[in-house]
Design a protein around this motif. Structure first.
Motif, mmCIF file in Angstrom:
data_model
loop_
_atom_site.group_PDB
_atom_site.id
_atom_site.type_symbol
_atom_site.label_atom_id
_atom_site.label_comp_id
_atom_site.label_asym_id
_atom_site.label_seq_id
_atom_site.Cartn_x
_atom_site.Cartn_y
_atom_site.Cartn_z
ATOM 1 N N LEU A 13 -35.025 24.375 39.053
ATOM 2 C CA LEU A 13 -33.953 23.057 38.827
ATOM 3 C C LEU A 13 -34.219 22.749 40.940
ATOM 4 O O LEU A 13 -35.108 23.141 41.165
ATOM 5 N N GLY A 14 -34.588 20.956 40.784
ATOM 6 C CA GLY A 14 -34.797 21.140 41.928
ATOM 7 C C GLY A 14 -34.311 20.199 42.825
ATOM 8 O O GLY A 14 -32.974 19.849 43.016
ATOM 9 N N ASP A 15 -35.000 19.598 44.501
ATOM 10 C CA ASP A 15 -33.955 19.191 45.108
ATOM 11 C C ASP A 15 -33.273 18.117 45.010
ATOM 12 O O ASP A 15 -31.616 17.194 44.954
ATOM 13 N N ASP A 16 -33.956 17.569 44.250
ATOM 14 C CA ASP A 16 -33.780 15.427 43.889
ATOM 15 C C ASP A 16 -34.419 15.103 43.093
ATOM 16 O O ASP A 16 -34.650 13.319 42.829
ATOM 17 N N GLY A 17 -34.484 16.140 42.102
ATOM 18 C CA GLY A 17 -35.171 15.465 40.682
ATOM 19 C C GLY A 17 -34.813 15.829 39.436
ATOM 20 O O GLY A 17 -33.552 16.931 39.672
ATOM 21 N N PRO A 18 -35.496 15.678 38.855
ATOM 22 C CA PRO A 18 -34.677 16.603 36.971
ATOM 23 C C PRO A 18 -34.770 18.221 37.166
ATOM 24 O O PRO A 18 -35.611 18.673 37.571
ATOM 25 N N LEU A 19 -33.802 18.465 36.049
ATOM 26 C CA LEU A 19 -34.127 19.768 35.796
ATOM 27 C C LEU A 19 -35.780 20.000 35.052
ATOM 28 O O LEU A 19 -36.158 19.377 33.495
ATOM 29 N N MET A 46 -31.289 14.344 35.872
ATOM 30 C CA MET A 46 -29.965 14.505 36.330
ATOM 31 C C MET A 46 -29.282 13.309 36.965
ATOM 32 O O MET A 46 -28.302 13.336 37.323
ATOM 33 N N CYS A 47 -29.983 12.222 37.188
ATOM 34 C CA CYS A 47 -29.012 11.199 38.107
ATOM 35 C C CYS A 47 -28.965 10.363 36.900
ATOM 36 O O CYS A 47 -28.264 9.106 37.860
ATOM 37 N N ARG A 48 -29.039 10.181 35.966
ATOM 38 C CA ARG A 48 -28.525 8.680 34.607
ATOM 39 C C ARG A 48 -29.193 7.883 35.350
ATOM 40 O O ARG A 48 -28.598 6.933 34.526
ATOM 41 N N ARG A 49 -30.740 7.858 36.013
ATOM 42 C CA ARG A 49 -31.331 6.322 36.535
ATOM 43 C C ARG A 49 -32.244 5.951 34.823
ATOM 44 O O ARG A 49 -32.779 4.964 35.199
#
Length: 74
Positions: A13-19, A46-49
């Motif tokens: 798990l990253g803070d602001d990125g993908p799994l 994980m952000c769906r962008r």
């Protein structure tokens, strides 16, 4: 695609990125669609962008989240 019982699947798990998932992996979407990757490490969005969803294309780096400011003080 069954997991190997001798070694568990590792997910980072990253803070602001993908799994980051040790592959190969198979993802089943809510609509039943299946995405498969045989890479040794897979970045799952994980952000769906991402334009390549469910795979991460680093779109999370280019866009600000609601409430974030990118202006600088003079």
């Amino acid at each position: 695609m069954p997991n190997k019982p001798e070694r568990p699947c590792r997910i980072t798990l990253g803070d602001d990125g993908p799994l980051l998932v040790e592959g190969p992996i198979e993802i089943t979407g809510p609509d039943g669609s299946v995405a498969v990757s045989d890479r040794f490490v897979v970045a799952v969005c994980m952000c769906r962008r991402s334009r390549m969803y469910p795979w991460c294309d680093t779109s999370h780096r280019r866009r600000a989240r609601p409430g974030e400011r990118h202006d600088t003080a003079d």
